[in-house]
Scaffold this motif. Structure first.
Motif, PDB file in Angstrom:
ATOM      1  N   ALA A 145       0.837  -1.208   0.000  1.00  0.00           N
ATOM      2  CA  ALA A 145       0.000   0.000   0.000  1.00  0.00           C
ATOM      3  C   ALA A 145       0.867   1.251   0.000  1.00  0.00           C
ATOM      4  O   ALA A 145       1.786   1.380   0.805  1.00  0.00           O
ATOM      5  N   ASP A 146       0.546   2.160  -0.907  1.00  0.00           N
ATOM      6  CA  ASP A 146       1.286   3.412  -1.024  1.00  0.00           C
ATOM      7  C   ASP A 146       0.455   4.538  -0.415  1.00  0.00           C
ATOM      8  O   ASP A 146      -0.519   5.000  -1.002  1.00  0.00           O
ATOM      9  N   GLU A 147       0.819   4.958   0.774  1.00  0.00           N
ATOM     10  CA  GLU A 147       0.136   6.007   1.530  1.00  0.00           C
ATOM     11  C   GLU A 147      -1.364   5.716   1.683  1.00  0.00           C
ATOM     12  O   GLU A 147      -2.212   6.500   1.237  1.00  0.00           O
ATOM     13  N   PRO A 148      -1.726   4.608   2.328  1.00  0.00           N
ATOM     14  CA  PRO A 148      -3.131   4.214   2.427  1.00  0.00           C
ATOM     15  C   PRO A 148      -3.993   5.113   3.293  1.00  0.00           C
ATOM     16  O   PRO A 148      -5.219   5.055   3.212  1.00  0.00           O
ATOM     17  N   ILE A 149      -3.381   5.963   4.134  1.00  0.00           N
ATOM     18  CA  ILE A 149      -4.181   6.813   5.019  1.00  0.00           C
ATOM     19  C   ILE A 149      -4.041   8.290   4.694  1.00  0.00           C
ATOM     20  O   ILE A 149      -4.502   9.146   5.446  1.00  0.00           O
ATOM     21  N   ALA A 150      -3.464   8.610   3.535  1.00  0.00           N
ATOM     22  CA  ALA A 150      -3.131  10.006   3.227  1.00  0.00           C
ATOM     23  C   ALA A 150      -4.353  10.909   3.154  1.00  0.00           C
ATOM     24  O   ALA A 150      -4.297  12.067   3.562  1.00  0.00           O
ATOM     25  N   ALA A 151      -5.479  10.409   2.633  1.00  0.00           N
ATOM     26  CA  ALA A 151      -6.652  11.269   2.416  1.00  0.00           C
ATOM     27  C   ALA A 151      -7.704  11.118   3.504  1.00  0.00           C
ATOM     28  O   ALA A 151      -8.822  11.624   3.348  1.00  0.00           O
ATOM     29  N   LEU A 152      -7.360  10.462   4.591  1.00  0.00           N
ATOM     30  CA  LEU A 152      -8.367  10.114   5.590  1.00  0.00           C
ATOM     31  C   LEU A 152      -8.334  11.048   6.796  1.00  0.00           C
ATOM     32  O   LEU A 152      -7.289  11.598   7.158  1.00  0.00           O
ATOM     33  N   ASP A 153      -9.505  11.192   7.443  1.00  0.00           N
ATOM     34  CA  ASP A 153      -9.547  11.922   8.707  1.00  0.00           C
ATOM     35  C   ASP A 153      -8.940  11.047   9.805  1.00  0.00           C
ATOM     36  O   ASP A 153      -8.634   9.873   9.590  1.00  0.00           O
ATOM     37  N   VAL A 154      -8.754  11.633  10.971  1.00  0.00           N
ATOM     38  CA  VAL A 154      -8.038  10.936  12.055  1.00  0.00           C
ATOM     39  C   VAL A 154      -8.736   9.638  12.443  1.00  0.00           C
ATOM     40  O   VAL A 154      -8.079   8.602  12.650  1.00  0.00           O
ATOM     41  N   TYR A 155     -10.060   9.665  12.534  1.00  0.00           N
ATOM     42  CA  TYR A 155     -10.814   8.467  12.914  1.00  0.00           C
ATOM     43  C   TYR A 155     -10.541   7.338  11.930  1.00  0.00           C
ATOM     44  O   TYR A 155     -10.245   6.199  12.327  1.00  0.00           O
ATOM     45  N   HIS A 156     -10.643   7.629  10.649  1.00  0.00           N
ATOM     46  CA  HIS A 156     -10.474   6.582   9.645  1.00  0.00           C
ATOM     47  C   HIS A 156      -9.001   6.217   9.430  1.00  0.00           C
ATOM     48  O   HIS A 156      -8.696   5.106   9.005  1.00  0.00           O
ATOM     49  N   GLN A 157      -8.089   7.131   9.743  1.00  0.00           N
ATOM     50  CA  GLN A 157      -6.671   6.747   9.742  1.00  0.00           C
ATOM     51  C   GLN A 157      -6.427   5.627  10.748  1.00  0.00           C
ATOM     52  O   GLN A 157      -5.786   4.616  10.437  1.00  0.00           O
ATOM     53  N   LEU A 158      -6.931   5.832  11.959  1.00  0.00           N
ATOM     54  CA  LEU A 158      -6.778   4.799  12.990  1.00  0.00           C
ATOM     55  C   LEU A 158      -7.471   3.500  12.570  1.00  0.00           C
ATOM     56  O   LEU A 158      -6.928   2.405  12.746  1.00  0.00           O
ATOM     57  N   HIS A 159      -8.654   3.623  11.990  1.00  0.00           N
ATOM     58  CA  HIS A 159      -9.415   2.450  11.572  1.00  0.00           C
ATOM     59  C   HIS A 159      -8.641   1.637  10.538  1.00  0.00           C
ATOM     60  O   HIS A 159      -8.503   0.412  10.666  1.00  0.00           O
TER      61      HIS A 159
END
Length: 264
Positions: A166-180
């Motif tokens: 995965a290449d930057e899988p949390i780059a566009a996510l808010d904090v909640y969904h980054q953790l998720h």
């Protein structure tokens, strides 16, 4: 068990060396965080590991058939069953529904246009686990950046790969969904799979990854547990920042304090 072994990988784009003699092994049960500044060579390395780019030099072996073999000798369908790649940027050109896009993750397992009962179960589970079930009938062209990123990850999970790249899988996510999403990737590795992901959030990388690989100018600078890699000295050398590093029971907290004057 070793799932992927890459030895002495090098890649040049024009006259520029973007990956320079990198060797990396990924084992079952690992969540490997690939870190480094912009232009360090992370994306180029991941594309080679996913067989999307050919190295100028070096070899890659994968355990797609339960024992290591050259990635060149593994058929594309077998590679697609073994590993899935999540790109850094992907913009769907067609207004497929979310469910139909996620269903594409089942393509390596199904040679027909119709989904099987197993396919439907996998698709439903992927939609649920990435929290996009409520979007199932929405056209993917109408999604926000964060919603689309979770849908693309659902497509990865629907294919049930052993190795996720995965290449930057949390780059566009808010904090909640980054953790998720980090929790989902960690769970995938803990359940017998493996993950290698390029990450920019060093504190989240330290908290969730079992091992970190630090790159700079196409080369490996440090490899090891987060506390071994995320040292003030490494952060100064690679990122050009002075930082407060707090080692805690639940991970390492990185607080950059100021930039350093860099010389070429």
């Amino acid at each position: 068990m070793t799932l992927l072994k890459a030895e002495n990988l090098s890649l040049s784009l024009g006259n520029t060396i973007v990956v320079d003699g990198v060797s990396i092994h990924i084992h079952e049960g690992e969540f490997v965080g690939l870190i480094g500044p912009n232009g360090a060579g992370k994306s180029s390395l991941l594309r080679m590991l996913a067989a999307l780019s050919l190295p100028n030099k070096g070899e890659i072996d994968i355990a797609a058939e339960n024992s290591l073999a050259s990635i060149k000798k593994i058929s594309a369908p077998m590679r697609a069953r073994f590993m899935a790649y999540l790109a850094q940027h992907e913009s769907p050109a067609w207004p497929l529904s979310v469910k139909n896009l996620v269903a594409l993750g089942r393509s390596p397992w199904n040679s027909t246009v119709n989904t099987s009962a197993d396919d439907e179960v996998a698709i439903a589970a992927a939609l649920e686990m990435t929290d996009v079930k409520s979007l199932a009938e929405r056209p993917v062209t109408e999604l926000s950046g964060g919603e689309l990123q979770r849908v693309l990850l659902a497509r990865v999970f629907a294919g049930k790969p052993q190795l996720i790249i995965a290449d930057e899988p949390i780059a566009a996510l808010d904090v909640y969904h980054q953790l998720h999403i980090m929790e989902l990737l960690q769970a995938h590795s803990q359940q017998g799979g493996a993950v290698i992901a390029a990450l920019h959030d060093l504190s989240l990388a330290a908290r969730f990854c079992s091992r970190l690989v630090l790159m700079h100018h196409g080369k490996l600078v440090a490899v090891g547990e987060p506390v071994q890699v995320l040292t003030p000295e490494n952060l100064a050398q690679v990122y050009g920042v002075k930082a407060y590093v707090d080692c805690r029971d639940d991970g390492v907290v990185i607080i950059p304090t100021h930039r350093m004057v860099q010389t070429l």
